[in-house]
Design an enzyme around this catalytic site. Structure first.
Site, PDB file in Angstrom:
ATOM      1  N   CYS A 138       0.846  -1.203   0.000  1.00  0.00           N
ATOM      2  CA  CYS A 138       0.000   0.000   0.000  1.00  0.00           C
ATOM      3  C   CYS A 138       0.876   1.245   0.000  1.00  0.00           C
ATOM      4  O   CYS A 138       2.105   1.165   0.041  1.00  0.00           O
ATOM      5  CB  CYS A 138      -0.946   0.010   1.202  1.00  0.00           C
ATOM      6  SG  CYS A 138      -0.092   0.187   2.785  1.00  0.00           S
TER       7      CYS A 138
ATOM      8  N   CYS B 189       3.514   1.642   2.709  1.00  0.00           N
ATOM      9  CA  CYS B 189       4.769   0.914   2.487  1.00  0.00           C
ATOM     10  C   CYS B 189       5.735   1.776   1.684  1.00  0.00           C
ATOM     11  O   CYS B 189       6.941   1.802   1.953  1.00  0.00           O
ATOM     12  CB  CYS B 189       4.499  -0.388   1.739  1.00  0.00           C
ATOM     13  SG  CYS B 189       3.470  -1.573   2.630  1.00  0.00           S
TER      14      CYS B 189
ATOM     15  N   ASP C 138       8.380  24.649 -34.630  1.00  0.00           N
ATOM     16  CA  ASP C 138       9.467  25.034 -35.518  1.00  0.00           C
ATOM     17  C   ASP C 138       8.998  24.732 -36.938  1.00  0.00           C
ATOM     18  O   ASP C 138       8.214  23.813 -37.157  1.00  0.00           O
ATOM     19  CB  ASP C 138      10.726  24.227 -35.183  1.00  0.00           C
ATOM     20  CG  ASP C 138      11.823  24.446 -36.192  1.00  0.00           C
ATOM     21  OD1 ASP C 138      12.204  25.604 -36.408  1.00  0.00           O
ATOM     22  OD2 ASP C 138      12.289  23.447 -36.776  1.00  0.00           O
TER      23      ASP C 138
ATOM     24  N   ASP D 216      12.848  19.872 -33.944  1.00  0.00           N
ATOM     25  CA  ASP D 216      13.642  18.698 -34.299  1.00  0.00           C
ATOM     26  C   ASP D 216      15.125  18.981 -34.415  1.00  0.00           C
ATOM     27  O   ASP D 216      15.902  18.063 -34.651  1.00  0.00           O
ATOM     28  CB  ASP D 216      13.149  18.103 -35.623  1.00  0.00           C
ATOM     29  CG  ASP D 216      13.467  19.008 -36.812  1.00  0.00           C
ATOM     30  OD1 ASP D 216      13.545  20.236 -36.608  1.00  0.00           O
ATOM     31  OD2 ASP D 216      13.635  18.486 -37.924  1.00  0.00           O
TER      32      ASP D 216
ATOM     33  N   ASP E 228      16.716  24.009 -31.614  1.00  0.00           N
ATOM     34  CA  ASP E 228      15.424  24.012 -30.924  1.00  0.00           C
ATOM     35  C   ASP E 228      15.558  23.587 -29.466  1.00  0.00           C
ATOM     36  O   ASP E 228      14.603  23.734 -28.693  1.00  0.00           O
ATOM     37  CB  ASP E 228      14.433  23.062 -31.617  1.00  0.00           C
ATOM     38  CG  ASP E 228      14.110  23.499 -33.037  1.00  0.00           C
ATOM     39  OD1 ASP E 228      14.033  24.714 -33.266  1.00  0.00           O
ATOM     40  OD2 ASP E 228      13.955  22.628 -33.905  1.00  0.00           O
TER      41      ASP E 228
END
Length: 753
Positions: free
Chosen positions: A27, A30, A437, A648, A652
């Site tokens: 649980c 724990c 971009d 990409d 960037d």
């Protein structure tokens, strides 16, 4: 084996990261106890424990005179001393453990032993009295209580020693109270009640233990389904490869493959590691990695990704990456990192869980005292207190968030969306602005040279040869377009010297003793280069939407224009539809480009964007993209906006890091993917809307799970304390809470784009 990440500098004081598996947690309490135990170890900087994956991620600093291996031993001992069992992180399940019925034997035995004890309860509904003899009830209930339920006593004892509580302690105390009360009533029953069986509660203790075991088994079964995505990715790696040697093909384990080896891949086989096609051509199915349903053609020199399926051609591949450096290994690591990480909302749940069990024990004692004070007998008061302890077990609280994250990240990976940052997953549903971009993200990123205009009186072939020489060492798309155009014209390109790049502006280099500058019109303007006779032509090309650059040569009295060049790019298929889909969701879309305004706005109109509405940011230098993202976050309406940046390229990366959510195209650079919280494995803009949608649905599941987890306790504890729930019903409700949370999370597996 456990995963230990170490820096190149292994001297004392260097930071290491360790992934450690942990068995025995039940649980949210724990989770808190293990984290506290790990953080007490000297040198530990951070410890994050995940209940759903049963794992811990620990960041620690090595001490003087110690190494990482010694520290791992100390950490494993800390886990064991806390009452749990350390194991290898990411340990593969044995084939028999993947069976739908794995681990059901204890549950089955519990059901068989408990069923006769429940029969009298069923008989009462029909006016029948089928009460079993007390000794029979004792014989049936005791093995369930102390053999099948031994795990609760062991874990509960460790929790009590640590002055904390967990689900096991509540179950152990509650069922022991029911079993002990039954023994007391049986042994103290008047001896003259021949054949009369006093009302006992053996069935309550046995059924509660069995129901809790059943709930944990169903929960474990559901967990195996949430980790199916990881297991499917692991299964993509073949065990044996066909190594090409001087003696012919030799089958060797994939672990022995080295970079530079030649491997034979037959039709229908999986490509074992990353490489390039050395001989032959084929079609490759990469759907499990990218979500792209159609096979893609691969000829000599084309890249191959390990885990994809070879089509109908026999090929020989040259190995370029093995082991942890392959794309598949990195994908697996990204998904595992996301599933093992702890979402910000989970930290609040952990804080609540830390005080939850002690509060429940207090409520149970108050319930016991309250019923006794109202004149109820010890028997009734104790049963009501037991019901409180049983229904209050916080299993569902610990599972609510990680179960949804595991299911959400798994289904996203199946569709080519890799979520490596859980915070990005939690924030993405709030995004109201997406900045794209342009080149390579919304457009094909493969511009062509559409016009090359030289100053009258100059030889265009000679000028192009000089420009191609200066650009030949650059990876910029425009530079590659110039070199390609020179190749098409069969122009001999010399070698340039002293080439240097000017970030965001262009390139300068020497060819045959002459210095040439190739770059943007903005750079030429900064340098004071007049376009002169080519000014009108440059403006016309810009109005047509072309990206225009210029060529200048250093002369005695400064710089002189030599040519202007125009480049054209095409929108990606589906880019316009992707932007429209985002707008339909009420999300603002903006294109950020370094191109001149005319070219940027022309492309924006082709993509369905409105420059007049501020949906285009043109002439943005790479270093300024992060500032543009910050401006979008601040907005012009005084409100903070959540911005996602999609890109990409290397330039960037700062903007991806600055955005609330960074999304990198998987066909881009490694730098961009490391800076982004989400990687889109295909260069498909439509995946942006899909990523936002899966985030929204995952966060919705987290909220639903937390609501139900709290609702069970908030509604159940008062009902149990007031006497409206007996321990059997409370046990069923507690088990149902965990199962319902897992089942709700698994609904995410049905998500489709």
């Amino acid at each position: 084996m456990n995963t230990i990440t170490t820096p190149s500098n292994t001297a004392p004081g260097s930071v290491h990261s360790l992934d450690l598996g942990i068995s025995g947690m039940t649980c949210a309490s724990c989770v808190g106890r293990v984290e506290r135990a790990l953080r007490k170890v000297p040198g530990v900087q951070e410890a994050s424990v995940n209940l759903a994956t049963e794992s811990a991620r620990i960041a620690f600093v090595t001490q003087v005179g110690a190494d990482a291996a010694a520290m791992e031993a100390v950490l494993r001992r800390a886990v064991r001393n806390a009452g749990y069992e350390p194991r290898a992180a990411g340990q593969e399940d044995a084939p028999e453990d993947l069976s739908p019925w794995a681990g059901f034997l204890p549950v089955g035995i519990g059901l068989l032993l408990s069923a006769p004890l429940v029969l009298p309860m069923i008989g009462d509904l029909f006016g029948q009295h089928w009460m079993l003899p007390a000794w029979v009830q004792f014989v049936l209930a005791t093995p369930v209580q102390f053999i099948l339920g031994a795990r609760f006593y062991k874990a509960g004892w460790h929790a009590a020693k640590a002055l904390s509580g967990n689900m096991d302690l509540l179950v152990a105390l509650g069922t022991s109270a029911g079993w002990g009360l039954s023994m007391w009533l049986w042994l103290t029953a008047p001896s003259d009640h021949r054949g009369h069986v006093p009302h006992l509660y053996f069935e309550a203790s046995a059924v509660v233990v069995t129901l809790v075991l059943l709930g944990k088994w169903l929960e474990a079964r559901a967990k195996r389904q949430t980790t199916a995505a990881i297991r499917a990715l692991h299964a993509l790696r073949p065990d044996v490869v066909h190594l090409l040697t001087k003696q012919g093909e030799v089958d060797v384990p994939v672990s022995e493959v080295l970079v530079g080896d030649r491997l034979v891949v037959r039709p229908g086989e999986r490509i074992p590691v990353d490489g390039t096609v050395h001989e032959g051509h084929t079609q490759v199915d990469e759907s499990m990695l990218t979500g792209e349903p159609l096979p893609v053609a691969r000829d000599v020199g084309a890249a191959l990704t390990g885990g994809s399926i070879n089509g109908d051609g026999r090929i020989v591949m040259a190995v370029t990456a093995v082991g942890a450096e392959t794309v598949l290994a990195q994908i697996i690591r990204l998904v595992e990192d996301a599933q093992a990480a702890k979402a910000p909302i989970q930290r609040l749940v952990d804080q609540v869980s830390a005080i939850f069990v002690p509060v429940v024990l207090v409520v149970a004692l108050v319930t016991l005292a309250g019923w006794l004070a109202m004149g109820a007998g010890l028997e009734a008061a104790l049963i009501h207190a037991v019901a409180v302890m049983v229904i209050a077990c916080p299993c569902a609280l610990g599972l609510a968030t990680p179960a949804a994250i595991m299911a959400g990240t798994g289904v996203a990976a199946k569709h080519g969306i890799l979520i490596k940052d859980v915070q990005a997953l939690e924030l993405a549903h709030k995004v109201d602005t997406v900045a794209f971009d342009k080149t390579g993200t919304l457009t094909m990123g493969q511009p062509r040279l559409t016009a090359f205009e030289v100053v009258p009186g100059l030889d265009d072939s000679a000028v192009m040869a000089a420009v191609a020489a200066v650009q030949s060492g650059s990876e910029h798309p425009l530079a590659r377009a110039v070199v390609a155009a020179a190749g098409e014209r069969q122009i001999n390109v010399a070698t340039a010297q002293d080439v240097r790049a000017v970030p965001g502006r262009g390139t300068e280099g020497e060819v045959d003793g002459q210095s040439y500058l190739v770059g943007s019109l903005r750079w030429m303007q900064e340098l004071g280069v007049a376009l002169g006779p080519l000014s009108d032509r440059a403006e016309a090309l810009q109005r047509e939407g072309a990206t225009v650059s210029a060529v200048a040569q250093r002369v005695t009295d400064g710089l002189a224009l030599r040519a202007v060049m125009a480049f054209g790019d095409e929108p990606k298929p589906g880019a316009r539809e992707a932007l429209a889909a985002l707008k339909a969701r009420g999300i603002r879309t903006v294109m950020v480009s370094g191109d001149n305004r005319g070219a940027a706005e022309a492309m924006a109109r082709r993509l369905g964007l409105d420059p007049a509405a501020g949906e285009v940011m043109a002439e943005v230098l790479p270093g300024d993209k992060a500032a543009k993202v910050a401006a979008l976050q601040q907005g012009t309406d005084g409100k903070h906006h959540h911005v996602a940046m999609v890109g990409d390229g290397v330039n960037d990366a700062p903007a991806l890091a600055a955005a609330d959510v960074g999304m990198a195209m998987g066909n881009g650079t490694d730098v961009a993917m490391h800076a982004a919280g989400i990687t889109l494995m295909r260069g498909d803009p439509m995946l942006v809307a899909a990523a936002l949608d899966i985030s929204h649905r995952t966060v919705m599941k987290i909220r639903q799970n937390l609501f139900w987890a709290f609702a069970y306790n908030v509604a159940g504890i008062p009902l149990a304390a007031l006497g409206y729930l007996n321990p059997v019903v409370a046990g069923a409700a507690m088990a149902l809470s965990s199962v319902s949370v897992m089942a709700n999370a698994l609904l995410l597996k049905r998500w489709r784009m």
